[in-house]
Design a protein around this motif. Structure first.
Motif, PDB file in Angstrom:
ATOM      1  N   THR A 126       0.817  -1.217   0.000  1.00  0.00           N
ATOM      2  CA  THR A 126       0.000   0.000   0.000  1.00  0.00           C
ATOM      3  C   THR A 126       0.850   1.266   0.000  1.00  0.00           C
ATOM      4  O   THR A 126       0.365   2.332  -0.388  1.00  0.00           O
ATOM      5  CB  THR A 126      -0.980   0.044   1.195  1.00  0.00           C
ATOM      6  OG1 THR A 126      -0.245  -0.040   2.409  1.00  0.00           O
ATOM      7  CG2 THR A 126      -2.001  -1.080   1.109  1.00  0.00           C
ATOM      8  N   THR A 127       2.109   1.164   0.443  1.00  0.00           N
ATOM      9  CA  THR A 127       2.988   2.335   0.443  1.00  0.00           C
ATOM     10  C   THR A 127       4.215   2.081  -0.440  1.00  0.00           C
ATOM     11  O   THR A 127       5.311   2.555  -0.145  1.00  0.00           O
ATOM     12  CB  THR A 127       3.441   2.731   1.875  1.00  0.00           C
ATOM     13  OG1 THR A 127       4.233   1.669   2.414  1.00  0.00           O
ATOM     14  CG2 THR A 127       2.258   3.015   2.780  1.00  0.00           C
ATOM     15  N   ALA A 128       4.014   1.360  -1.528  1.00  0.00           N
ATOM     16  CA  ALA A 128       5.096   1.121  -2.490  1.00  0.00           C
ATOM     17  C   ALA A 128       5.555   2.465  -3.051  1.00  0.00           C
ATOM     18  O   ALA A 128       4.803   3.442  -3.058  1.00  0.00           O
ATOM     19  CB  ALA A 128       4.610   0.207  -3.609  1.00  0.00           C
ATOM     20  N   VAL A 132       3.803   6.307  -3.076  1.00  0.00           N
ATOM     21  CA  VAL A 132       4.323   7.444  -2.311  1.00  0.00           C
ATOM     22  C   VAL A 132       4.606   8.622  -3.250  1.00  0.00           C
ATOM     23  O   VAL A 132       4.267   9.769  -2.943  1.00  0.00           O
ATOM     24  CB  VAL A 132       5.583   7.048  -1.494  1.00  0.00           C
ATOM     25  CG1 VAL A 132       6.117   8.239  -0.712  1.00  0.00           C
ATOM     26  CG2 VAL A 132       5.267   5.893  -0.551  1.00  0.00           C
ATOM     27  N   GLU A 133       5.184   8.335  -4.417  1.00  0.00           N
ATOM     28  CA  GLU A 133       5.423   9.390  -5.416  1.00  0.00           C
ATOM     29  C   GLU A 133       4.105  10.061  -5.810  1.00  0.00           C
ATOM     30  O   GLU A 133       4.020  11.279  -5.929  1.00  0.00           O
ATOM     31  CB  GLU A 133       6.049   8.793  -6.680  1.00  0.00           C
ATOM     32  CG  GLU A 133       7.532   8.616  -6.612  1.00  0.00           C
ATOM     33  CD  GLU A 133       8.054   8.205  -7.978  1.00  0.00           C
ATOM     34  OE1 GLU A 133       8.625   9.058  -8.670  1.00  0.00           O
ATOM     35  OE2 GLU A 133       7.865   7.030  -8.346  1.00  0.00           O
ATOM     36  N   CYS A 134       3.096   9.247  -6.024  1.00  0.00           N
ATOM     37  CA  CYS A 134       1.770   9.729  -6.394  1.00  0.00           C
ATOM     38  C   CYS A 134       1.221  10.630  -5.282  1.00  0.00           C
ATOM     39  O   CYS A 134       0.683  11.717  -5.551  1.00  0.00           O
ATOM     40  CB  CYS A 134       0.871   8.522  -6.633  1.00  0.00           C
ATOM     41  SG  CYS A 134      -0.685   8.931  -7.390  1.00  0.00           S
ATOM     42  N   MET A 135       1.362  10.213  -4.031  1.00  0.00           N
ATOM     43  CA  MET A 135       0.865  11.009  -2.899  1.00  0.00           C
ATOM     44  C   MET A 135       1.618  12.339  -2.803  1.00  0.00           C
ATOM     45  O   MET A 135       1.019  13.366  -2.454  1.00  0.00           O
ATOM     46  CB  MET A 135       0.997  10.239  -1.573  1.00  0.00           C
ATOM     47  CG  MET A 135       0.134   9.010  -1.481  1.00  0.00           C
ATOM     48  SD  MET A 135      -1.616   9.327  -1.737  1.00  0.00           S
ATOM     49  CE  MET A 135      -2.117   7.694  -2.238  1.00  0.00           C
ATOM     50  N   LEU A 136       2.904  12.333  -3.113  1.00  0.00           N
ATOM     51  CA  LEU A 136       3.660  13.593  -3.129  1.00  0.00           C
ATOM     52  C   LEU A 136       3.067  14.551  -4.161  1.00  0.00           C
ATOM     53  O   LEU A 136       2.895  15.740  -3.878  1.00  0.00           O
ATOM     54  CB  LEU A 136       5.142  13.337  -3.447  1.00  0.00           C
ATOM     55  CG  LEU A 136       5.994  12.822  -2.288  1.00  0.00           C
ATOM     56  CD1 LEU A 136       7.376  12.384  -2.784  1.00  0.00           C
ATOM     57  CD2 LEU A 136       6.137  13.887  -1.200  1.00  0.00           C
ATOM     58  N   ALA A 150      -3.739  13.407   0.887  1.00  0.00           N
ATOM     59  CA  ALA A 150      -2.421  12.884   0.501  1.00  0.00           C
ATOM     60  C   ALA A 150      -1.385  13.195   1.577  1.00  0.00           C
ATOM     61  O   ALA A 150      -0.521  12.366   1.886  1.00  0.00           O
ATOM     62  CB  ALA A 150      -1.996  13.473  -0.839  1.00  0.00           C
ATOM     63  N   THR A 151      -1.475  14.374   2.169  1.00  0.00           N
ATOM     64  CA  THR A 151      -0.543  14.759   3.232  1.00  0.00           C
ATOM     65  C   THR A 151      -0.708  13.845   4.447  1.00  0.00           C
ATOM     66  O   THR A 151       0.279  13.384   5.028  1.00  0.00           O
ATOM     67  CB  THR A 151      -0.747  16.250   3.617  1.00  0.00           C
ATOM     68  OG1 THR A 151      -0.504  17.036   2.444  1.00  0.00           O
ATOM     69  CG2 THR A 151       0.198  16.674   4.721  1.00  0.00           C
ATOM     70  N   VAL A 152      -1.961  13.549   4.802  1.00  0.00           N
ATOM     71  CA  VAL A 152      -2.217  12.616   5.911  1.00  0.00           C
ATOM     72  C   VAL A 152      -1.623  11.243   5.578  1.00  0.00           C
ATOM     73  O   VAL A 152      -0.982  10.608   6.424  1.00  0.00           O
ATOM     74  CB  VAL A 152      -3.732  12.506   6.211  1.00  0.00           C
ATOM     75  CG1 VAL A 152      -4.020  11.339   7.146  1.00  0.00           C
ATOM     76  CG2 VAL A 152      -4.243  13.809   6.806  1.00  0.00           C
ATOM     77  N   PHE A 153      -1.816  10.793   4.339  1.00  0.00           N
ATOM     78  CA  PHE A 153      -1.265   9.501   3.913  1.00  0.00           C
ATOM     79  C   PHE A 153       0.255   9.501   4.103  1.00  0.00           C
ATOM     80  O   PHE A 153       0.819   8.577   4.689  1.00  0.00           O
ATOM     81  CB  PHE A 153      -1.627   9.222   2.450  1.00  0.00           C
ATOM     82  CG  PHE A 153      -1.242   7.852   1.981  1.00  0.00           C
ATOM     83  CD1 PHE A 153      -2.171   6.822   1.972  1.00  0.00           C
ATOM     84  CD2 PHE A 153       0.044   7.563   1.543  1.00  0.00           C
ATOM     85  CE1 PHE A 153      -1.827   5.541   1.537  1.00  0.00           C
ATOM     86  CE2 PHE A 153       0.399   6.290   1.108  1.00  0.00           C
ATOM     87  CZ  PHE A 153      -0.546   5.286   1.111  1.00  0.00           C
ATOM     88  N   GLU A 165      12.892   9.040  -0.277  1.00  0.00           N
ATOM     89  CA  GLU A 165      13.248   8.240  -1.448  1.00  0.00           C
ATOM     90  C   GLU A 165      12.378   8.622  -2.649  1.00  0.00           C
ATOM     91  O   GLU A 165      12.868   8.788  -3.762  1.00  0.00           O
ATOM     92  CB  GLU A 165      13.079   6.753  -1.119  1.00  0.00           C
ATOM     93  CG  GLU A 165      13.714   5.819  -2.119  1.00  0.00           C
ATOM     94  CD  GLU A 165      13.549   4.348  -1.741  1.00  0.00           C
ATOM     95  OE1 GLU A 165      13.694   3.501  -2.635  1.00  0.00           O
ATOM     96  OE2 GLU A 165      13.273   4.059  -0.549  1.00  0.00           O
ATOM     97  N   ALA A 166      11.088   8.788  -2.418  1.00  0.00           N
ATOM     98  CA  ALA A 166      10.168   9.179  -3.493  1.00  0.00           C
ATOM     99  C   ALA A 166      10.484  10.588  -3.989  1.00  0.00           C
ATOM    100  O   ALA A 166      10.453  10.850  -5.191  1.00  0.00           O
ATOM    101  CB  ALA A 166       8.724   9.096  -3.001  1.00  0.00           C
ATOM    102  N   ARG A 167      10.806  11.496  -3.062  1.00  0.00           N
ATOM    103  CA  ARG A 167      11.186  12.874  -3.447  1.00  0.00           C
ATOM    104  C   ARG A 167      12.429  12.856  -4.330  1.00  0.00           C
ATOM    105  O   ARG A 167      12.491  13.552  -5.339  1.00  0.00           O
ATOM    106  CB  ARG A 167      11.479  13.719  -2.206  1.00  0.00           C
ATOM    107  CG  ARG A 167      10.277  14.363  -1.641  1.00  0.00           C
ATOM    108  CD  ARG A 167      10.594  15.633  -0.856  1.00  0.00           C
ATOM    109  NE  ARG A 167       9.324  16.152  -0.378  1.00  0.00           N
ATOM    110  CZ  ARG A 167       8.850  15.929   0.843  1.00  0.00           C
ATOM    111  NH1 ARG A 167       9.528  15.224   1.700  1.00  0.00           N
ATOM    112  NH2 ARG A 167       7.671  16.416   1.192  1.00  0.00           N
TER     113      ARG A 167
END
Length: 182
Positions: A126-128, A132-136, A150-153, A165-167
């Protein structure tokens, strides 16, 4: 005589399966998604294989059917038995696919469903990194609802390392780099 709850839900499922009318299908799926909100219906909906019906509907071409299906899954996965079922039925991937929808309601439900489905066992999925990139990206959305969710996620479901890592991955994409000249 009034139809019992199970019989009524069975009639809805049957109508969904036999109707050729796209509008009727949408109406029935919307009704089932609403019934999935009430814990009294969880057992009946499982008996009638409605979680599978919702999961299958995520692959439909109709944006409206997808919206109602992900809404129904979002409602169902508050229940531990339903959550486990969805996870065991490989439901995370089709839910992640809903993140690319152009329908904001579908995206909001998909993000919320991923939150509800996150367990120590499912967290890796769920946090692959792509999620995480998508949520950013969503956290920068003009939609306050989506950016807040998305921020809460990111804050509650991801580790700081995952976010970093996603950033970094987002920074190193080739967007905007001119192609070499011949």
């Amino acid at each position: 005589m009034e139809l019992g709850r199970l019989e009524y839900l069975q009639a809805l499922v049957t109508e969904f399966q036999v109707t050729d009318s796209p509008e009727a299908k949408e109406q029935v799926l919307a009704n089932l998604a609403n019934f999935a909100y009430d814990p009294k219906n969880y057992e009946y909906l499982r008996q009638l294989q409605v979680p599978d019906l919702f999961l299958d509907a995520l692959a439909e071409d109709s944006e409206t059917l997808v919206e109602f299906a992900i809404g129904g899954l979002c409602n169902l996965c508050l229940d531990k038995t339903n959550k486990d079922y969805i996870l065991e039925a490989n439901g995370v991937e089709p839910i992640i696919n809903c993140l690319s929808s152009s329908n904001e309601e579908t995206v909001m439900s998909a993000v919320t469903t991923l939150m509800y489905l996150t367990t120590p066992q499912s967290r890796q999925q769920t946090t692959a990194l792509p999620v995480v990139e998508c949520m950013l990206r969503f956290s920068l959305s003009a939609s306050r609802r989506l950016s807040n969710l998305a921020t809460v996620f990111l804050e509650d479901y991801c580790t700081p390392l995952q976010v970093e890592e996603a950033r970094n991955l987002s920074k190193h994409t080739a967007v905007g780099i001119p192609l070499p000249k011949d």
